[in-house]
Structure formats: C-alpha cells, structure tokens
Motif scaffolding. Structure first.
Motif, PDB file in Angstrom:
ATOM      1  N   VAL A  64      35.595  45.082  42.039  1.00 27.47           N
ATOM      2  CA  VAL A  64      35.778  45.888  41.134  1.00 27.47           C
ATOM      3  C   VAL A  64      36.861  44.793  40.657  1.00 27.47           C
ATOM      4  O   VAL A  64      37.374  44.140  39.686  1.00 27.47           O
ATOM      5  CB  VAL A  64      36.274  47.521  40.889  1.00 27.47           C
ATOM      6  CG1 VAL A  64      37.038  47.720  40.113  1.00 27.47           C
ATOM      7  CG2 VAL A  64      34.796  48.173  40.953  1.00 27.47           C
ATOM      8  N   ILE A  65      37.886  44.795  41.750  1.00 23.74           N
ATOM      9  CA  ILE A  65      38.520  44.443  41.663  1.00 23.74           C
ATOM     10  C   ILE A  65      38.881  42.181  41.794  1.00 23.74           C
ATOM     11  O   ILE A  65      39.205  41.777  40.863  1.00 23.74           O
ATOM     12  CB  ILE A  65      40.199  44.182  43.662  1.00 23.74           C
ATOM     13  CG1 ILE A  65      40.185  46.122  43.503  1.00 23.74           C
ATOM     14  CG2 ILE A  65      41.194  43.815  43.227  1.00 23.74           C
ATOM     15  CD1 ILE A  65      40.572  45.754  44.838  1.00 23.74           C
ATOM     16  N   CYS A  66      37.490  42.345  41.798  1.00 26.04           N
ATOM     17  CA  CYS A  66      37.229  40.642  41.987  1.00 26.04           C
ATOM     18  C   CYS A  66      37.220  40.846  40.071  1.00 26.04           C
ATOM     19  O   CYS A  66      37.901  39.278  39.535  1.00 26.04           O
ATOM     20  CB  CYS A  66      36.441  40.154  42.112  1.00 26.04           C
ATOM     21  SG  CYS A  66      35.972  38.904  41.800  1.00 26.04           S
ATOM     22  N   GLU A  67      36.479  41.564  39.315  1.00 29.78           N
ATOM     23  CA  GLU A  67      36.260  41.859  37.824  1.00 29.78           C
ATOM     24  C   GLU A  67      37.844  42.210  37.145  1.00 29.78           C
ATOM     25  O   GLU A  67      38.402  40.883  36.840  1.00 29.78           O
ATOM     26  CB  GLU A  67      35.398  42.909  37.302  1.00 29.78           C
ATOM     27  CG  GLU A  67      33.703  42.830  37.774  1.00 29.78           C
ATOM     28  CD  GLU A  67      33.113  41.336  37.673  1.00 29.78           C
ATOM     29  OE1 GLU A  67      33.129  41.388  35.683  1.00 29.78           O
ATOM     30  OE2 GLU A  67      32.695  40.950  38.306  1.00 29.78           O
ATOM     31  N   LEU A  68      38.747  42.559  38.384  1.00 25.94           N
ATOM     32  CA  LEU A  68      40.104  42.900  38.083  1.00 25.94           C
ATOM     33  C   LEU A  68      40.806  41.465  37.332  1.00 25.94           C
ATOM     34  O   LEU A  68      41.692  41.367  36.980  1.00 25.94           O
ATOM     35  CB  LEU A  68      41.079  44.229  37.757  1.00 25.94           C
ATOM     36  CG  LEU A  68      39.829  45.337  37.464  1.00 25.94           C
ATOM     37  CD1 LEU A  68      41.086  46.375  38.593  1.00 25.94           C
ATOM     38  CD2 LEU A  68      40.031  45.427  36.016  1.00 25.94           C
ATOM     39  N   GLY A  69      40.539  41.204  38.924  1.00 26.97           N
ATOM     40  CA  GLY A  69      41.475  39.996  39.227  1.00 26.97           C
ATOM     41  C   GLY A  69      41.892  39.227  38.141  1.00 26.97           C
ATOM     42  O   GLY A  69      42.869  38.059  38.279  1.00 26.97           O
ATOM     43  N   TRP A  70      41.082  38.886  37.723  1.00 23.08           N
ATOM     44  CA  TRP A  70      41.053  37.013  37.258  1.00 23.08           C
ATOM     45  C   TRP A  70      42.150  37.519  35.638  1.00 23.08           C
ATOM     46  O   TRP A  70      42.602  36.461  34.765  1.00 23.08           O
ATOM     47  CB  TRP A  70      40.152  36.349  36.823  1.00 23.08           C
ATOM     48  CG  TRP A  70      38.664  36.831  35.857  1.00 23.08           C
ATOM     49  CD1 TRP A  70      38.004  38.184  36.101  1.00 23.08           C
ATOM     50  CD2 TRP A  70      38.759  36.917  34.207  1.00 23.08           C
ATOM     51  NE1 TRP A  70      37.679  37.858  34.784  1.00 23.08           N
ATOM     52  CE2 TRP A  70      37.799  37.630  33.737  1.00 23.08           C
ATOM     53  CE3 TRP A  70      39.605  35.967  33.229  1.00 23.08           C
ATOM     54  CZ2 TRP A  70      37.454  37.679  32.325  1.00 23.08           C
ATOM     55  CZ3 TRP A  70      39.393  36.509  32.145  1.00 23.08           C
ATOM     56  CH2 TRP A  70      38.131  36.960  31.803  1.00 23.08           C
TER      57      TRP A  70
ATOM     58  N   GLY B 155      19.957  51.201  40.025  1.00 24.54           N
ATOM     59  CA  GLY B 155      21.359  52.306  40.403  1.00 24.54           C
ATOM     60  C   GLY B 155      22.219  52.134  40.827  1.00 24.54           C
ATOM     61  O   GLY B 155      22.961  52.686  41.206  1.00 24.54           O
ATOM     62  N   GLU B 156      20.887  52.529  42.168  1.00 24.84           N
ATOM     63  CA  GLU B 156      21.557  52.239  43.643  1.00 24.84           C
ATOM     64  C   GLU B 156      22.646  51.390  43.340  1.00 24.84           C
ATOM     65  O   GLU B 156      23.858  51.391  44.620  1.00 24.84           O
ATOM     66  CB  GLU B 156      20.965  52.875  45.064  1.00 24.84           C
ATOM     67  CG  GLU B 156      20.524  54.248  45.034  1.00 24.84           C
ATOM     68  CD  GLU B 156      21.116  54.642  44.680  1.00 24.84           C
ATOM     69  OE1 GLU B 156      22.012  54.968  45.933  1.00 24.84           O
ATOM     70  OE2 GLU B 156      21.819  55.938  43.659  1.00 24.84           O
ATOM     71  N   MET B 157      22.326  49.571  43.423  1.00 26.41           N
ATOM     72  CA  MET B 157      23.080  48.673  44.307  1.00 26.41           C
ATOM     73  C   MET B 157      23.580  48.445  42.210  1.00 26.41           C
ATOM     74  O   MET B 157      24.150  47.487  43.149  1.00 26.41           O
ATOM     75  CB  MET B 157      21.100  47.408  43.400  1.00 26.41           C
ATOM     76  CG  MET B 157      20.280  47.826  44.523  1.00 26.41           C
ATOM     77  SD  MET B 157      18.864  46.706  44.925  1.00 26.41           S
ATOM     78  CE  MET B 157      19.938  44.951  44.629  1.00 26.41           C
ATOM     79  N   ILE B 158      23.218  48.140  41.711  1.00 23.67           N
ATOM     80  CA  ILE B 158      24.605  47.896  40.601  1.00 23.67           C
ATOM     81  C   ILE B 158      24.748  49.096  39.752  1.00 23.67           C
ATOM     82  O   ILE B 158      23.678  49.552  39.076  1.00 23.67           O
ATOM     83  CB  ILE B 158      23.371  46.976  39.196  1.00 23.67           C
ATOM     84  CG1 ILE B 158      23.419  46.068  40.763  1.00 23.67           C
ATOM     85  CG2 ILE B 158      24.365  46.449  38.674  1.00 23.67           C
ATOM     86  CD1 ILE B 158      22.254  44.609  39.669  1.00 23.67           C
ATOM     87  N   VAL B 159      25.566  49.270  38.979  1.00 23.38           N
ATOM     88  CA  VAL B 159      26.605  50.631  38.699  1.00 23.38           C
ATOM     89  C   VAL B 159      27.002  49.910  37.173  1.00 23.38           C
ATOM     90  O   VAL B 159      28.322  48.974  37.648  1.00 23.38           O
ATOM     91  CB  VAL B 159      27.075  51.665  39.025  1.00 23.38           C
ATOM     92  CG1 VAL B 159      28.048  52.442  38.351  1.00 23.38           C
ATOM     93  CG2 VAL B 159      26.589  52.694  40.279  1.00 23.38           C
ATOM     94  N   GLY B 160      26.321  49.827  35.669  1.00 24.51           N
ATOM     95  CA  GLY B 160      27.808  48.930  35.169  1.00 24.51           C
ATOM     96  C   GLY B 160      28.241  48.249  35.271  1.00 24.51           C
ATOM     97  O   GLY B 160      28.813  47.154  34.440  1.00 24.51           O
ATOM     98  N   GLY B 161      27.309  46.870  35.365  1.00 25.30           N
ATOM     99  CA  GLY B 161      27.256  45.366  35.716  1.00 25.30           C
ATOM    100  C   GLY B 161      28.194  45.207  36.970  1.00 25.30           C
ATOM    101  O   GLY B 161      28.411  43.883  37.119  1.00 25.30           O
ATOM    102  N   VAL B 162      28.792  46.165  37.821  1.00 22.41           N
ATOM    103  CA  VAL B 162      29.142  46.196  38.699  1.00 22.41           C
ATOM    104  C   VAL B 162      28.529  46.365  40.560  1.00 22.41           C
ATOM    105  O   VAL B 162      28.089  47.490  40.782  1.00 22.41           O
ATOM    106  CB  VAL B 162      30.018  46.471  39.057  1.00 22.41           C
ATOM    107  CG1 VAL B 162      31.066  46.016  40.034  1.00 22.41           C
ATOM    108  CG2 VAL B 162      30.935  46.233  37.717  1.00 22.41           C
ATOM    109  N   VAL B 163      28.359  45.421  41.823  1.00 20.37           N
ATOM    110  CA  VAL B 163      27.559  45.257  42.062  1.00 20.37           C
ATOM    111  C   VAL B 163      28.289  46.717  43.376  1.00 20.37           C
ATOM    112  O   VAL B 163      28.913  46.062  44.069  1.00 20.37           O
ATOM    113  CB  VAL B 163      26.983  44.238  43.491  1.00 20.37           C
ATOM    114  CG1 VAL B 163      26.452  44.801  44.420  1.00 20.37           C
ATOM    115  CG2 VAL B 163      26.426  43.313  42.179  1.00 20.37           C
TER     116      VAL B 163
END
Lengths: 185, 1037
Positions: free
Chosen positions: B196-202, A133-141
């Motif tokens: 996050v921006i990288c995910e949104l970006g494409w 949970g500290e490294m990945i939240v909701g699939g985003v690192v």
C-alpha cells in the motif's frame, strides 16, 4: 496496482473476470476480446508481455508524466494448457514478479482442486474468486505465499469438487505445472 | 417447478452446442423468475447463475436489488454469493448502493471472521466518497483484529477509501504506520502495508521519508522477495528527496544483485538503481562506477540469454530508461540491442525500436534504417485473413460456446507445448510504427543526422511500398476523406517527409522531383506501391504537390501530366484530388510556357490537344461531391477554356524562319499564377505573429441586414421566381459546364460598357479609375514592402485577365484581388512540435562529404519561445481530461499531506466522535424506516394472500404491484444521506404510488382500504423521520 485479472480459454471464453474499477459489462467484453485477439496471435516462444490493447492505449504519448502512473501500462499473461491468465497492471508493479504471481494463483488452484483443469474452474468459479480474493484485494496484492492463500480459502468452507459425473479423462495426472522460472517470490 | 442449479446451467450450456444464445435467453428468463421468489436458496442460486452469465456479457444490472437481498441473507454461503454478485455487477450508477451501506457496516462488525472478510473485499469495488466517510469508523478498529488476514485486508481497503475520499487517510495513517513499525507483526501484514505504501509513495514521497529506516531494515532482513521489490520501488522514488539514501542503499542493493537467486528481484534492483537516479548520484565514486558497470553488464546478460524472451523484454525496458542519462553506456551494447530489432517476438522488437530511436547518430543512422527496411522487405504483408478485425470473437460479443473437442478442458493445466515458431507476417500496426520510427529517426532535429539525402529519398520511395496493405481497404472514393482520414496517415506521413525534403534541401530537389514523378506515373506505380492494395495512396497528395511545384525539374513532365489526367485519377480520394487539380495547370504551364520557341502550327495543335485533355478531365469533376474539388475544377476549367481560345485564335508562323509570337496567356499569364514567391517552410506559430491589419474589422457585419435576409430565406423560397439568379445558384443542380461556357458568370457581372473584345488588355478601363488604382497600389506597395508574403501584382507580367477586369469594374475599387496577400503555407507540424529550436537556419552537417543546405522554418520576430508555448500549455490540460479506461485515479491523494496530521491530530479523534454520533442518529432513523417498511410489506402480503384464492389473474398484477411497492418503500432508507437527486426521485415515486393506490382502491373492495390506511399512516411517519434527521444534524453541527 493491479487493474484487472482475467482468465479465458483458447477460444476466448472467459472463465474468470475481475475488474478493480467499475466498468460497463459491454466495455469489459470488448476489452476481453481485444486482449484475446492480441494474446492468441502470439507464438509460444514469445515473451509474456502484451502491448496495450487499443482500448487502453492513451491517445497522447505522455508516458513520462507522473499522471500516467495511475493508468494501466502493463499486460502480463501466462498460458497454461487451455487457459490464458492475464493481469493488467500499472507501472508500480514489477513485470517479472507478476508472472510469479500468476504462477502462485495457478498453484493455489492446483492445490485446492488437486490437478486442476479447466473444468474445475468452469464449475467452481466461485472458488476461483475466493482464491483471487485471498491474493488481491482492491487491486493490491495482499498475499503471495501459497500456503496462506490455500489456508485462507479453506477457512471459508469446504471447496466443492467438480461434479462427479463430469469425470476426468484418463490419467492426465501429475502436477502439470511448470515450475516457476524465477525461483524466488 | 423445475429449477436448475449452477452445475446444471453450465452442463446445459455445454450440451447446447450451436444454440447457446437461445439456451442463455431461456436461462435468463428462468433466473428472472426465480430471483423474485421468496425462497432464499433459490434466489441465491439464480443470482449465482446470473453472475456466471454476466461473465459472458449478459447484463445483470436489473437485479441489483436482489443482489442486496441475497447479501443480507444470514447464511454465509448465500451471503458470499450476494457479495460476489455485488463485486461483479455493481457500477458507479447502481442506485441500491446507498442501501448497502448499512449492511456493509453490520457485516464489518460480524463476530465471524469469514463474514467480516466479505465486505472488506467488496468495499474496494463499490466504494464512493459518501460511503467512505461513514465506513471508516467501522474499518479502523479492524486494524487491530486478532486475525492477520483481516488486518491486511483492512489495510488495503483503507487505501481504497483514501483514493475516493483522501481525508479518510488522515485518521487511518497513524494506525497503519503503527502496524508497519511493529516488529512482532505478522510478516504478511507487513508485506501488505508495504504494498500500500508503495502505491501511495509515488504520489507523496515526502510523507514516507520518515519510514525509510524501517523500510531499510525490512529490505536487509530479506525473506519476502515480493516485499523487497516493493521496497526498492519505493526507495527509488525517495532517493530524489533524500540524497543520503543513495549511499546507504548501495551496499545492500549490490549484494542483492550479486546473491539473489530470484531474477525478478535482481531485475527490480537494477531498475530501482536506474529509476532512483542512483547511478547519477553515485557517479564518479568507485562504488558508483562499479554499480553502473554491474547493472549494465547484468542487463546485457539478460539480453543475450537464450530461451527467455521475458528477460530480453524487461532488459530493453530498463535500457530505455538509461539512454537519456547514460547514452554512452547503452551504445556500448548497441550490437545486442540491434539484434533485438530482428527478434521473433514483436513485443521485443517494438521495445528495441523505441530504444534505437534514442541511440541513432550520424554514423549509424543508415545502418539502422537499412536493417529496418530489410525486415519490412523480407516479411510478407499480412493478408486480409490475418487481420485482427477478421478474428472471431473480435466484433460480436463472446458467447459461452460449447467447448471444442480438440481443446479438452479436462487436460491438466500446464504450460503448453511449443507450437510452430514460424514468425507470422508483420501486423499492420507494427509495420506502420516501424515506418513512423524510420521517419522520425531520419528527420530528427531538422535532419541533423542525415548525411545523404539522395539515399533518404530512395528510402522514402521504398517505404511507400512497405506501407501496410489494408490501411485504406474499403475506403475508396469520395467518402474516403471522412472515414479513412487517419488510416492513411502513414502513407501521408511519408509524402509529407518527401515534400519536406524537397522544400528544405535545394540540392536534392531534382532528385525529389524525379522520385515524385516515379511515384506518380501510373506505369511505375505498380512496382513502387504495395501490391494489390491502395495502402500507398496517401502519398499521392504530397507527391502531386511536389510535381506541380517543381515542374521545371521533372524529367518527364508530359508523362506526369498524362498520369495526372488518367481517368483513374478522378476516382482518387478528395484530399488527393485537390492536390492533383492544383498540379495539373502547373505542369501544363511548364509544358507550354516557352517564350522562345516559335508558335508553329504543330505547337498550336499539341497545345490545343493538351488543353482539350485537361478540359475533358476537369469537366466531370465540376460535379464532384467534395466542394473543394468542385471549386478548383471549375476555376481551372475556365482558365483552360481561355487558354484553348487563346491558343486556337493566335496566328501561327507560316514559314520556318518566321518567328510567330506564342499567346501571352500561355507564356506569361498562366505561369505567373504559379511562380510568385518560392514556398518556404514556415514555423507553425509564424502565422499567429503576422501583425493584424489595423483596419481589419471582423466584428462589423458585412451586411447589416443579414438576420433579416436569413430569416427571409425560407419564406422566400416558397414563391421564388424561377428566374432569380440566387435561387438558381443554390437550388439548381450545376447542370452544366456547357451552359456556363455559353453564358459565363462573368457575363452577368459585367457592366455593358466593359468590352470583351480585348480580353487581355485593359486599355479601355477608365482613366480616372486607373490613376486611383495606381495610387492605391503604390501606397500598398509601400506598406507591404517588407512583407515577404505580399505578392506584388506589379512584379508580374502586368497583364490582367478579364476576371480582374470584371471584378474591378463591378465591385469598384474598394475590393482588389491583388490586394489580398496570397501565401501558401507548408506546415510541417510533426517535426516542429518536437523541436522548438527549429527556427535556426540551416544546421551544419557533420560529415563533410557533401554539404546539404537545409532550410529552417521561417518565422517572424526573433524570440522563439512563445511559438512553442501554446502547444505546451494545451497538452497537459487535454491529457488530464482523458482518463484511461481501467485507471483508478489517485490524484486526490497528492493534495493530502500526511505530515500535517501530527499538528491537527487533536482534531481527528473529535472528528471521528462527531461522525460516530451522526452515525448513531442515522442508524436510529434507519431502523425506524426499516421497521415501517417491514410493517408495510406485511400489510401488502396480507392483501396478496387474501387475493390469491379469489382470482388467479389478479395475482400476477398484484405481484407486480407488490414488487413495485417494495422498491418504493426502500428509498427512504437511502434518503438519509442520498442527495437531492434521490429526494426528487422519491417524490416521483410517491406520486406513482399514489396512482397505484388509487387503482387498488378502484379495483378492490374494502379489504384494500385496510391496506391503504397504513400506507397513509406510514407516509406521515416517514415525514417525521426526515424531521428527526434534520434535528439530529442540527444537534451535531
């Protein structure tokens, strides 16, 4: 993004499952066993990327279309002693960087448990979830720095050790972690 | 009562080796009990155990309400268990989710940052559109929280909100951007934002162009490799919109490639250069050439580096992306790439194979194919034991087993020692993918790279032997066609290829026929087919077609016929048998049609014998479960009987010098059935272009009385006369070929005046009818003169069989068998789909060594474009429907323009305020509901506590009821924003409660009446609450 994180041992028994999309329990189990089948057949010398398991293989080959960017396309794994660590991710992740990410995860566990072994993970699966949970939240690192991950977990409270009577065998000590092949992260 | 904590559960599991299943069931039962209890500690422990067991596939969806209870515990450690359980067990259909919303909001505003983090990491897993909107107001302020960890988690959670409800990104984006642009921001937060921006970006690169300077700054500043990788990935999507970026990016990227010690960053630089089209954009300039050479050289180095298969794998991935644009650059490294085809690692091989497909040319095709063949040949076919389906844990779910002794879990986790590196036998799917690739490589663009078709036919025959062994295992016989359809596809594809070559390339037709013969002959099949399996059987259907169609080119037609008629053939799958049945009369015709050879007695006896063998083979097939097989068998059986009759009745020449006429049926009639127009490859869309006949009316029912007839069927069958022919046809088993022979169906149809004495001539046909037919035929011929598919009956020998006679006389002139244009289409869908240009006739072959004429597809009309159009249109719609399993759909974002937000910014704060007002109203209403619920619960408890001492048995029942009422009481809270569905459900539950209330009243005395009263009161109040909400809504609107 990362679609799922799995940890299972050499017999395919799950030690950690985290899916970043809601899936039926039975589908999760099928996916785990499919990946286990793929991963356990691989010789040690082969690379750390798996072909997509049947469950995830798209029916049509529309690999070039932009829509496939949402679909998981990469299964990365690393094998440590008795455990396999698996990351399923989309093409927006870098394959080599994911290998490093697994390494950070394992190193963080090692730091928290001091000489981590499978038993630690079995008995403290809640802590595993906390580290993840500290490294990945909701699939985003969100964090790749080892120090900060460990710090974040410790901030949540004392990390329980494995119950004493379970004991550790003889001196299998030493930081058994192979150093990352890629120095940078 | 004794209860286990999580450690004891795990220890117990490990101790119960062999009886885990029972132990788990036992534990689950205990958990069920414990979780219903009052003690929060016990509840949390039970929940943790359930979460642990869920990991092994034990459903815990029934406990979702208890999850909620534990989540709302004031103690952090219990709360954490609750949240973990929510993440692991909530599914999209979990109903209590609506009740969780308030709790999530409350915890998001908790003063304790550990507590605050819990909902943040949980929301991404459970979010739905309706929640997204209301949680947004609580999440936004967290972006400026003092703790960096909270800020970065907030950013990601906001991203997940936007995925389910894109509008939420509009108010969130300015704040996220502010964080990104803030130089003093914590680097880890910046990194999270970049992720996050990288995910949104494409999805919407244009919205992120304004950020390019800041991102560039972050890239050059260095420090965080993970972030740098993401920035490069983002830039590679931006370059297509802003060409000037290319020039700006070149120097830093080059320097990173030269200097970075991190291989992942180096690789992503190269990858970014490739994907961003920087190579193309910078082409021609010195820097561009330099960077292209640099990239390719680095990739080559990755391929040849020893001991790191990962690098080889990713390098091949990158090469695959360049092939389309820089085929020449890639082909310079053909040598190393070809090496990878033989790599020990299947993943690498597969990648190399993909790459090779794009690289083949007329010059290297044979080398590549030979190499692949060698690989297939040398690796053993996977034995059944190796098949993945036999692997343990594949089919039955995973059980948490006690650990094996040899895998000591106490071993410190470290990289495993290399095991034996011996290459395992090739897995079946790889094997078939290699064969598939070989076929597509060779047939690419209508064999544009093919120089030597004789060699190719040899390759195809060889490939049959290399078919995966287990593909048709266990699917033998009649049910094959249903179950094993796709499994045989690889052998079928080879067969189709062979057929394709035979049809398209006239020059090698004799070779193709010979190859088909060798594949078909039983005595050679053993050497040519994969050992001890039926893997190659799929090829037989096409092979039989070739054998039949080009029977005149067969080196040994007799041997072929013997193999076709072998008793084992009737055991083949129906799809193959169909082709067999078609091929048999063709080969037979080839053997017997000679006009010149005299009809001697020896010829007569061979013919009769041959016919007898065919009849013997066909007879049992008339009872085949597959209708197509049955029909063909019946048809040809009758034809063969006629032939037999004709052969035995025809007088033979007595002396050596006297020439006796062989029967016309054998020399003319039967061959003419099969030698009409030659079969040509037809484009798949051509059929659609055949002009519709004007008088073709598919709308008018043939029998206007159909409905009544159908309705009558059931009724009729009750008292159906045994003699009725229709009844017999449908309801009796086709007992009999023999009876059919004695009384052919033709007899029933034949009017008495039509004589059967002269079966081969229609001399006795009515003169008037004859003239009418002739006139019609002439007309028809005129009409279809230009139609290549129309098979003119006059074209043939002219004699018509009794069948024609019978049909014509009984059905009248309106229906004429000859009038139905018969054509056989050999569709070659796989090739054509990939190449709409196919219709061009015969492409030139590069090597002049031997010129092969390759027939292109035939089509109608000149324009080719519409032929491919329908398939193209159909494709995307299908792929859109299908969503990959783990996929998080972000397509909603593509419609949302962030750029607009500047113009409507005036609206957004208003929106938020309005929403906040709504929220407050809602919260008030909720509080009221909650208060009532607690009141209600208290009354219930009072009843219970009073009951307990009286009768022990009632307690259980009471408890149940209590639990139910508790559940029932809750929907109102969710009702506030749940849709109609919940409203309906609520009504139902209300009814149920009324029922249970009634019971209570009956069972108990006045004590209970006390309890019922508040229930009623409560119900009234609740109605009031809903009313409140309505007005609240009106106020805000």
């Amino acid at each position: 993004m990362i679609n799922a994180v799995l940890v299972f041992n050499n017999n395919g028994q799950p030690r950690l499952t985290k899916f970043y999309t809601q899936l039926d329990t039975s589908v999760q189990q099928r996916l785990i066993s499919e990946i286990f089948t793929l991963v356990s057949a691989r010789p040690a010398s082969s690379c750390n990327f798996l072909p997509l398991p049947p469950l995830l293989t798209p029916n049509q080959s529309h690999s070039s279309s932009s829509a496939s960017n949402d679909a998981p396309s990469l299964v990365t794994y690393r094998h440590y002693a008795t455990l396999y660590f698996i990351l399923i991710s989309t093409s927006t992740e870098s394959p080599l960087a994911l290998l490093d990410l697994i390494q950070v995860f394992v190193e963080a566990l090692d730091r928290l448990f001091e000489n981590v072994c499978e038993l630690d993970l079995i008995f403290n699966f809640e802590t595993q979830h906390a580290v993840l949970g500290e490294m990945i939240v909701g699939g985003v690192v969100v964090e790749t720095g080892l120090e900060r991950v460990v710090e974040g977990v410790r901030a949540q409270g004392r990390v329980a050790k494995r119950p004493v009577n379970e004991g550790r065998g003889t001196g299998v000590g030493g930081l058994g972690l192979g150093q990352g092949i890629w120095a940078g992260r | 009562m004794f209860e286990k904590d999580i450690y004891q559960l795990i220890r117990g599991l490990r101790a119960h080796k062999g009886t885990e299943r029972e132990y788990i069931q036992e534990s689950l039962k205990e958990c069920r009990k414990e979780i219903k209890g009052q003690d929060m500690d016990q509840k949390a422990t039970a929940l943790l155990k359930l979460v642990y067991l869920e990991m092994f596939g034990h459903d815990m969806s029934w406990a979702s309400f208890n999850v909620l209870e534990v989540m709302s515990s004031p103690k952090y450690l219990q709360k954490r268990v609750g949240y973990l359980a929510a993440v692991q067990s909530f599914r999209p259909d979990t109903e209590v989710l609506m009740l969780a919303e308030n709790l999530l909001k409350k915890d998001l505003n908790s003063p304790d940052k550990a507590t605050m983090a819990l909902p943040m990491t949980t929301i991404p897993h459970v979010i739905n559109p309706s929640m997204a909107n209301s949680l947004l107001t609580d999440l936004l302020p967290r972006l400026s929280h003092s703790n960096a960890a909270i800020r970065k988690k907030t950013v990601v959670t906001l991203y997940r909100l936007a995925l389910v409800y894109p509008e939420t990104l509009r108010p969130a984006w300015p704040k996220i951007k502010e964080r990104l642009l803030d130089d003093s921001e914590d680097p880890s937060v910046t990194a999270a934002i970049v992720n996050v921006i990288c995910e949104l970006g494409w999805r919407r690169p244009q919205d992120f162009l304004p950020l390019a300077p800041r991102l560039f700054e972050l890239l050059t500043a260095g420090g965080n490799n993970w972030m740098a990788i993401k920035i490069i990935k983002l830039f590679s999507t931006l370059t297509s919109l802003e060409p000037r970026l290319v020039k700006k990016l070149l120097p830093p990227l080059t320097s990173i490639i030269m200097t970075t010690p991190a291989m992942s960053l180096l690789y992503e630089c190269i990858n970014g250069i490739i994907q961003g089209g920087i190579m193309e954009a910078a082409e021609g300039t010195t820097e561009g050439d330099e960077i292209a050479r640099l990239c390719v050289n680095k990739l080559r180095a990755m391929l040849v580096v020893e001991g790191d298969p990962n690098l080889r794998y990713v390098a091949l991935l990158a090469f695959a992306k360049i092939t389309s644009s820089h085929a020449d650059l890639v082909s310079q490294h053909q040598d190393v790439i070809l090496e990878c085809i033989d790599d020990a690692d299947i993943s690498i091989r597969t990648r190399a194979l993909d790459l090779i497909i794009g690289m083949v040319s007329a010059n290297n095709l044979q080398i590549v194919v030979e190499r692949l063949l060698k690989q297939l040949r040398s690796a053993g076919i996977a034995s059944v034991a190796d098949a993945p389906s036999n692997d343990r844990g594949m089919h039955d779910g995973i059980l948490p087993m006690a650990d094996d002794e040899e895998d000591d879990p106490r071993t410190t986790i470290r990289p495993k020692e290399p095991k034996s590196t011996q290459a395992p036998p090739l897995p079946d799917d790889y094997r078939s993918s290699v064969i598939e690739k070989v076929l597509s490589m060779c047939s690419k663009d209508t064999y544009v790279n093919m120089n030597d078709f004789e060699w190719y036919i040899g390759v195809l025959v060889e490939l049959v032997k290399q078919c995966p062994a287990s593909s048709t295992k266990g699917h033998f016989g009649s049910h094959h066609s249903a179950t094993g359809k796709e499994q045989t596809s690889i052998a079928e594809a080879i067969g189709t290829e062979l057929l394709n070559v035979a049809v398209r390339v006239k020059a090698v037709r004799p070779d193709a026929a010979a190859a088909a013969q060798s594949l078909l002959m039983l005595d050679t099949r053993e050497q040519l087919f994969p050992a001890a399996s039926s893997g190659g059987n799929g090829v037989l259907a096409s092979v039989a077609t070739i054998v039949g169609e080009y029977a005149d080119m067969l080196p040994d037609p007799e041997g072929v016929l013997t193999s076709l008629l072998h008793s084992s053939s009737s055991q083949l799958p129906a799809s193959v048998l169909i082709s067999y049945l078609q091929a048999i009369p063709k080969v037979f015709a080839q053997l017997t049609n000679s006009q010149r050879a005299a009809w001697t007695s020896s010829r007569q006896s061979t013919t009769v014998l041959l016919v007898a063998r065919i009849v013997h083979f066909l007879e049992p097939l008339t009872l085949h479960p597959n209708l197509e097989v049955q029909e063909r068998a019946v048809e040809y059986l009758d034809l063969m009987r006629l032939a037999s009759e004709a052969a035995s009745s025809q007088r033979t020449g007595t002396g050596d010098d006297r020439y006796a006429e062989p029967p016309l049926l054998l020399t003319q009639a039967i061959p003419s059935l099969f030698s009409g127009m030659e079969l040509n490859p037809v484009a798949p869309a051509a059929l659609r272009k055949v002009p519709k006949s004007e008088d073709l009316d598919l709308e008018t029912p043939i029998n206007s009385n159909l409905n009544m007839l159908l309705a009558g069927v059931n009724y009729d069958s009750e008292y159906m006369d045994e003699e009725d022919e229709v009844y017999r046809l449908y309801h009796e088993r086709p007992s009999a070929v023999a009876t059919a022979y004695e009384r052919p169906a033709a007899d029933m149809l034949e009017p008495p005046q039509a004589s059967r004495s002269s079966p081969y001539q229609d001399a006795e046909a009515d003169e008037v009818h004859q003239r009418a037919t002739d006139r019609k035929k002439a007309e028809r011929r005129e009409r279809y003169r230009d139609d290549p598919y129309y098979i003119d009956s006059e074209h043939r020998s002219g004699t018509s069989t009794p069948m024609h006679n019978i049909l014509r006389s009984s059905n009248g002139e309106e229906l004429d068998v000859d009038a139905i244009p018969v054509m056989e289409l050999q569709l070659d869908s796989r090739d054509v789909a990939s190449d709409p240009e196919r219709t061009k006739p015969a492409k030139a072959i590069r090597k002049p060594k031997r010129h092969f004429e390759i027939a292109g597809d035939e089509t109608l009309g000149n324009d080719d474009t519409p032929t491919s159009l329908p398939t193209n249109l159909a494709k995307p719609s299908i792929s859109r429907e299908k969503k990959s399993l783990l996929e998080v759909d972000s397509s909603g974002l593509s419609a949302l323009s962030l750029a607009e937000s500047t113009s409507d910014r005036g609206n957004t704060p208003l929106d938020i305020e309005r929403r906040q007002a709504e929220e407050e109203e809602m919260a008030k209403a909720m509080k009221e509901v909650e208060r009532l619920r607690l009141e209600m619960q208290r009354t219930q408890e009072r009843i219970q506590s009073r009951d307990v001492p009286d009768e022990g048995t009632v307690v259980k029942r009471k408890k149940k009821k209590k639990a139910r009422v508790e559940m029932l009481n809750d929907p109102p809270a969710g009702d506030a924003d749940g849709g109609e569905a919940t409203a309906v459900r609520k009504k139902k539950k209300k009814k149920k409660r009324r029922g249970s209330d009634g019971e209570v009243q009956e069972d108990q005395n006045e004590q209970v009446d006390e309890a019922v009263a508040p229930v009623k009161a409560k119900r009234k109040k609740k109605r009031q609450v809903t009313f409140d909400e309505d007005t609240a809504g009106e106020q805000t609107v």
